[in-house]
Motif scaffolding. Sequence first.
Motif, PDB file in Angstrom:
ATOM      1  N   ALA A 223       1.004  -1.216   0.047  1.00  0.00           N
ATOM      2  CA  ALA A 223      -0.154   0.134  -0.013  1.00  0.00           C
ATOM      3  C   ALA A 223       0.913   1.250   0.043  1.00  0.00           C
ATOM      4  O   ALA A 223       0.555   2.317  -0.745  1.00  0.00           O
ATOM      5  CB  ALA A 223      -0.875   0.072   1.470  1.00  0.00           C
ATOM      6  N   VAL A 224       1.936   1.132   0.533  1.00  0.00           N
ATOM      7  CA  VAL A 224       2.738   2.344   0.937  1.00  0.00           C
ATOM      8  C   VAL A 224       3.378   2.611  -0.560  1.00  0.00           C
ATOM      9  O   VAL A 224       3.681   3.750  -1.084  1.00  0.00           O
ATOM     10  CB  VAL A 224       3.886   2.322   2.032  1.00  0.00           C
ATOM     11  N   ILE A 225       3.973   1.505  -1.087  1.00  0.00           N
ATOM     12  CA  ILE A 225       4.592   1.556  -2.481  1.00  0.00           C
ATOM     13  C   ILE A 225       3.627   2.224  -3.522  1.00  0.00           C
ATOM     14  O   ILE A 225       3.995   3.248  -4.353  1.00  0.00           O
ATOM     15  CB  ILE A 225       5.113   0.297  -3.093  1.00  0.00           C
ATOM     16  N   VAL A 226       2.469   1.688  -3.486  1.00  0.00           N
ATOM     17  CA  VAL A 226       1.240   2.022  -4.386  1.00  0.00           C
ATOM     18  C   VAL A 226       1.154   3.642  -4.195  1.00  0.00           C
ATOM     19  O   VAL A 226       0.967   4.432  -4.964  1.00  0.00           O
ATOM     20  CB  VAL A 226       0.123   1.468  -4.111  1.00  0.00           C
ATOM     21  N   LEU A 227       0.997   3.965  -3.194  1.00  0.00           N
ATOM     22  CA  LEU A 227       0.709   5.598  -2.693  1.00  0.00           C
ATOM     23  C   LEU A 227       1.866   6.549  -3.108  1.00  0.00           C
ATOM     24  O   LEU A 227       1.528   7.458  -3.454  1.00  0.00           O
ATOM     25  CB  LEU A 227       0.345   5.680  -1.161  1.00  0.00           C
ATOM     26  N   ILE A 228       2.968   5.917  -2.509  1.00  0.00           N
ATOM     27  CA  ILE A 228       4.227   6.699  -3.210  1.00  0.00           C
ATOM     28  C   ILE A 228       4.087   7.083  -4.595  1.00  0.00           C
ATOM     29  O   ILE A 228       4.335   7.958  -5.089  1.00  0.00           O
ATOM     30  CB  ILE A 228       5.433   6.141  -2.705  1.00  0.00           C
ATOM     31  N   ASN A 229       4.070   5.994  -5.181  1.00  0.00           N
ATOM     32  CA  ASN A 229       4.068   5.960  -6.659  1.00  0.00           C
ATOM     33  C   ASN A 229       2.984   6.748  -7.233  1.00  0.00           C
ATOM     34  O   ASN A 229       3.151   7.656  -8.195  1.00  0.00           O
ATOM     35  CB  ASN A 229       3.911   4.659  -7.578  1.00  0.00           C
TER      36      ASN A 229
END
Length: 480
Positions: free
Chosen positions: A16-22
């Motif tokens: 989720a963190v990776i998706v939001l950062i992207n």
Amino acid sequence: MKKFSSILLIAFLLLAVIVLINTFTFKSKQITVEPAEFVNVPQSCIGNLQKAIQFKTISYDQANLIDSAAFLDFHTFLAQAYPLTFSKLKLEKVNDLSLILHWQGKNKALQPIILMAHQDVVPVEKATRKNWHADPFSGALKDNFIYGRGTIDDKGSLIAILESVELLLKDNFIPENDIYFVFGHDEEVTGKRGAKVIAKLFKQRGIKPALVLDEGGIITNYKVPGLSKPAAVVGIAEKGYVSIDLKAKIAGGHSSMPEKQTAIDELAKAIVKLKENQFPLELGPVTNLFMDYVGPEMPFVSKMAMANRWLFSAIIKSNYEKTAAGSATLRTTTATTIFNAGLKENLIPGEASATINFRTLPGVDTLAVINHIKKVINNPEIEISLRQGSSATAQIAKVNDKTFDYLQKTISAFQEDIVVTPYLVLGATDSRFFGDLTTQVFRFTPFTDPEGFHGVNERIKVTEFKSGIIFYYNFIKNYQ
């Protein structure tokens, strides 16, 4: 079990963190520029387009059906309507019917540019004439629309270009670089006697343009799913055009005693197999660039999917596949266009043939198409042959180049709050022949959501036509 659940939770949170950062770092590629110069377009432009439509410059697959006199009369009209253009620019005819206009610039050290349009139009089906709101070759003006075959494809662009050149010449404008205007006469039937010959001629003369601009993409208010802003889709590549003939030969006979296998049956099976086993959906390089440009302008959920294609590609493909245009954007398409068999209702023919047209993604060559057919139909008795005029294409214009930057700036100045994006043109244009001269071949027509393309009630709004003239005026004037 608790440990496993904890690992899953940590993995999910990390994802989720990776998706939001992207998503939050998925920045806009749009630019802000000053509005384009206002141009007072003369009302005579309307009459000129109306008259242009009245010339039946129709292309047919059978060369003997083409009315060359209509093209020559059209040339005479153009010279009369645009006297400065045809007196100050050098005119050259290729194969009698295609036109090259050469505008010499101030600086011979600069690379030239090429602007293209085509003179020919597709025929109008007799059965559909009754559905037209005006005669398709009248150029009638109704409800602020000019009706007629060619208003969109492609006399609208051709006349808009010439109107802009005539206006610039009246202002005593001279471009910095040389400009070539190429107006082919057979784009609708592969362009082999027009644009293809001109491209070869340019290559022999060592003409290496900085860019080529032809028909293709448009401005649209609603054709990009999930985007609420107007979009200008600029073709940086186009699909290849590969036609394959299939033929089945099995001895026929009387229909009262049919054999287990007939030519029609076997060929029909092959066609059904090809339709049911098409090329796979792909997020290719052009589609990825398209998503890079439109994704940041979309609502959050769509933006998230575009920013994380590695995760959501299956969902994206599924959504695109729901429409014919979306599916064609992501795959090499298969379409049966001709089927021939039989002469008499009680006679089983000994031969059946069909033509399958494939529109190939960049990188899919003719050999790949033939191998796909062989694998899918799995019938060595069916003859497979490549039609003349077929050509796959792999060329993609660079977006990290000053020519694309210039085109983006010109379009952005042309209309406020517009999303400019590269995309893949699904059809074939004359510009494909110029790939040996430059990588920077663009396909864009400055009209918004044109209607009736190749169909009934082809028409262009007067305000859109005038806007197109302003676009070409600024594009030519400010290029250097």
